[in-house]
Design a protein around this motif. Structure first.
Motif, PDB file in Angstrom:
ATOM      1  N   SER A 209       0.836  -1.045   0.186  1.00  0.00           N
ATOM      2  CA  SER A 209       0.083  -0.097   0.014  1.00  0.00           C
ATOM      3  C   SER A 209       0.900   1.227   0.157  1.00  0.00           C
ATOM      4  O   SER A 209       2.062   1.133  -0.261  1.00  0.00           O
ATOM      5  CB  SER A 209      -0.862  -0.030   1.306  1.00  0.00           C
ATOM      6  N   SER A 210       0.205   2.168   0.147  1.00  0.00           N
ATOM      7  CA  SER A 210       0.969   3.818   0.215  1.00  0.00           C
ATOM      8  C   SER A 210       0.268   4.495   1.110  1.00  0.00           C
ATOM      9  O   SER A 210      -0.728   4.546   1.416  1.00  0.00           O
ATOM     10  CB  SER A 210       1.213   4.244  -1.106  1.00  0.00           C
ATOM     11  N   VAL A 211       0.938   5.559   1.471  1.00  0.00           N
ATOM     12  CA  VAL A 211       0.349   6.832   2.330  1.00  0.00           C
ATOM     13  C   VAL A 211      -0.695   7.425   1.564  1.00  0.00           C
ATOM     14  O   VAL A 211      -1.778   7.660   2.200  1.00  0.00           O
ATOM     15  CB  VAL A 211       1.539   7.757   2.619  1.00  0.00           C
ATOM     16  N   SER A 212      -0.564   7.765   0.324  1.00  0.00           N
ATOM     17  CA  SER A 212      -1.426   8.316  -0.347  1.00  0.00           C
ATOM     18  C   SER A 212      -2.914   7.571  -0.591  1.00  0.00           C
ATOM     19  O   SER A 212      -3.906   8.361  -0.475  1.00  0.00           O
ATOM     20  CB  SER A 212      -0.986   8.727  -1.961  1.00  0.00           C
ATOM     21  N   HIS A 213      -2.882   6.256  -0.686  1.00  0.00           N
ATOM     22  CA  HIS A 213      -3.870   5.340  -0.871  1.00  0.00           C
ATOM     23  C   HIS A 213      -4.574   5.538   0.727  1.00  0.00           C
ATOM     24  O   HIS A 213      -5.727   5.502   0.670  1.00  0.00           O
ATOM     25  CB  HIS A 213      -3.371   4.117  -1.081  1.00  0.00           C
ATOM     26  N   VAL A 214      -3.579   5.482   1.790  1.00  0.00           N
ATOM     27  CA  VAL A 214      -4.418   5.534   2.955  1.00  0.00           C
ATOM     28  C   VAL A 214      -5.129   6.734   3.364  1.00  0.00           C
ATOM     29  O   VAL A 214      -6.276   6.817   3.793  1.00  0.00           O
ATOM     30  CB  VAL A 214      -3.275   5.270   4.170  1.00  0.00           C
ATOM     31  N   LEU A 215      -4.525   8.007   2.809  1.00  0.00           N
ATOM     32  CA  LEU A 215      -5.056   9.073   3.093  1.00  0.00           C
ATOM     33  C   LEU A 215      -6.374   9.321   2.178  1.00  0.00           C
ATOM     34  O   LEU A 215      -7.520   9.891   2.627  1.00  0.00           O
ATOM     35  CB  LEU A 215      -3.945  10.275   2.600  1.00  0.00           C
TER      36      LEU A 215
END
Length: 554
Positions: A209-215
């Motif tokens: 995953s990625s931080v942008s996806h989490v946000l």
């Protein structure tokens, strides 16, 4: 032009819509709404229509901070179309039943193929409680569906073979979780978070995953699920939010003697209530490997979801039948998985499972046979002086509820049908599983048609008839000694009336008559406490009284 595959899908979805509608829609509004949940929610939707305020959830025209508004919007829309009645209150869940089976076929086909999708909808559609709740007017069917779609799409997001669809699946997952929060509250996210944390531990905290996806996930979730809460805060109604949060905490931590139960309550509920899927799913605990990573992850999540729901609601002190209804999805998935592997001769249905299927069917058929016989011969039952039959129950049993005398045949049909199915399953004939599910489906459909109206007759019908008789009159209507929403809905209480709290109706001089309903076991206590009450009638365990208005000076 439709390909063969597309045409087959068109037929399946069309068949789901037609068959499910034929099973769920007939007689949907023939039985009065049951207190308290069904009447509570229908009354909230009715008051939204009367006041024109679709943002404030209210009951008795006072703020009701226990639930967000989405389900009430669905009921209000239904009432706008069909009128304020029982059919309209239950219609959204009938639609939910259709959509649920369509989604099960869609996900099942995506993961395992066409046959698995069909087996899943048969496993789910033939189970007892899912069918029953789709004919009700409670929140949980839509709440569970939104959560399950959110979880399924999140699992698709985790699929390494679908890189191009990852972000759309994630955003759609957040959207459906937001709708779940908007339907019943943050417990939707509690279930997902517990499942996700368990999955993280099993994966040793290694996921792609990625931080942008989490946000982005959080942003969509907050915008959808938090929209109503944010709007309330912006309009200075932060007190409603505080009360809502307080209620959610109390719901998970408080103890209710009215809805008490032992720790394994939901295990028993699922075993009997999701029969026969509950028994078939037991064979899914196997080391057989899946063919794809998506299949492996999805099955793992179904185990996690089932265990999380069972654990959380076994710990919660209050025990209600529908609390564990989220488990219907993973349980029927695992049953369909076993059925699918059994057809391919990769798994065997154990004799012990067939015996357990027979025993549960024997219990259900026994209930269907014994209940009408006992209630129709209530004199014998009352002569035994059973301790669990109190004064109200004793009076209720004597109500004028008509039994044809042939209702027991449905119990006989179930046990004979299960015997035939069991023999075929032991012979390893594919028709055995199909017969089992069709027999249970017909049993459930017929039982609901035969028993629901009669059970309602013992429970509340005489009181509802009284409320209806007062509709349109310039009077007050309330209950004494028990909580109810039926008098609000069936009396058709209007907004803008004077304070009709029990304290005022019993102490102040009244400008119009006030009618009260109490149960016979509380009669002596309330008549002693409120000597101004005049008993009008006593019937079927209910006492109907009135406190007259003060005479008008000439």
């Amino acid at each position: 032009m439709l390909t063969d595959t597309s045409f087959r899908r068109f037929l399946v979805y069309g068949g789901i819509i037609v068959i499910t509608a034929l099973l769920l829609l007939p007689f949907l509004g023939t039985v009065n709404l049951f207190d308290s949940d069904e009447t509570n929610y229908a009354e909230t939707a009715r008051e939204m229509i009367l006041t024109g305020d679709y943002l404030t959830v209210q009951v008795d025209f006072e703020p009701f901070p226990e639930k967000p508004p989405l389900f009430f919007w669905l009921q209000s829309l239904s009432m706008k179309i069909f009128g304020v009645n029982e059919f309209a209150a239950r219609f959204p869940n009938a639609i939910c039943g259709i959509v649920s089976l369509m989604m099960l076929y869609y996900f099942g086909r995506k993961i395992y193929g066409h046959r698995f999708g069909l087996l899943w909808i048969l496993s789910y559609g033939a189970a007892i409680l899912p069918f029953f709740f789709f004919k009700s007017g409670i929140i949980d069917p839509w709440f569970n569906l939104f959560i399950f779609i959110g979880i399924a799409l999140f699992i698709f997001y985790l699929d390494p073979e679908k890189q191009r669809r990852r972000l759309p699946n994630l955003l759609l997952s957040a959207l459906f979780f937001g709708l779940a929060v908007l339907t019943k509250g943050p417990v939707a996210m509690l279930i997902f978070i517990l499942c996700f944390l368990t999955f993280l531990v099993l994966k040793r905290f290694r996921i792609s995953s990625s931080v942008s996806h989490v946000l982005l996930f959080i942003l969509v979730l907050v915008l959808v699920g938090g929209s109503w809460f944010l709007f309330q805060a912006a309009n200075g109604n932060s007190g409603i939010i505080r009360e809502f949060i307080s209620y959610q905490v109390k719901l998970l931590s408080s103890h209710s003697s009215v809805h008490d139960g032992f720790f394994g309550y939901h295990l028993v509920v699922l075993l009997v209530g999701v029969f026969p899927a509950s028994v078939i799913a037991m064979k899914s605990i196997t080391k057989k490997a899946e063919d794809t990573e998506l299949q492996r992850i999805f099955k793992q999540w179904m185990y996690i979801l089932l265990l999380v729901v069972l654990t959380v609601f076994s710990i919660v002190n209050t025990k209600l039948l529908h609390y564990s209804s989220m488990a219907y999805f993973p349980l029927t998935f695992l049953a369909a998985w076993v059925w699918d592997k059994w057809l391919d001769r990769k798994i065997e249905i154990g004799r012990w499972q067939v015996v357990l299927i027979f025993l549960i069917a024997l219990f259900l058929s026994g209930m269907a046979i014994v209940f009408p016989l006992l209630t129709d011969h209530y004199h014998w039952l009352l002569s035994k002086n059973f301790s669990f039959i109190g004064p109200f129950a004793a009076e209720a049993l004597q109500r004028n509820v008509h039994w044809s005398g042939y209702e027991w045949l449905i119990g006989l049909f179930l046990i004979l049908g299960v015997i035939v199915a069991s023999v075929q399953i032991l012979r390893r004939d594919w028709s055995g599983m199909l017969i089992l599910h069709l027999v249970v489906l017909l049993f459930v459909y017929t039982s609901i048609s035969l028993f629901t109206e009669r059970v309602e007759g013992y429970n509340q019908r005489v009181a509802i008839k009284f409320y209806k008789s007062l509709r349109g009159q310039d009077v007050y209507v309330n209950t004494l000694g028990f909580k109810s929403y039926s008098h609000l809905f069936y009396f058709d209480k209007q907004p803008g009336e004077e304070d009709d709290s029990l304290e005022r109706l019993m102490t102040d001089q009244l400008d119009r008559d006030a009618y009260f309903v109490m149960k016979v076991n509380k009669k002596a206590m309330f008549l002693e406490r409120y000597p101004e009450l005049e008993v009008l009638n006593e019937k079927d365990g209910c006492v109907f009284t009135v406190r007259r208005a003060a005479p008008i000076d000439p």
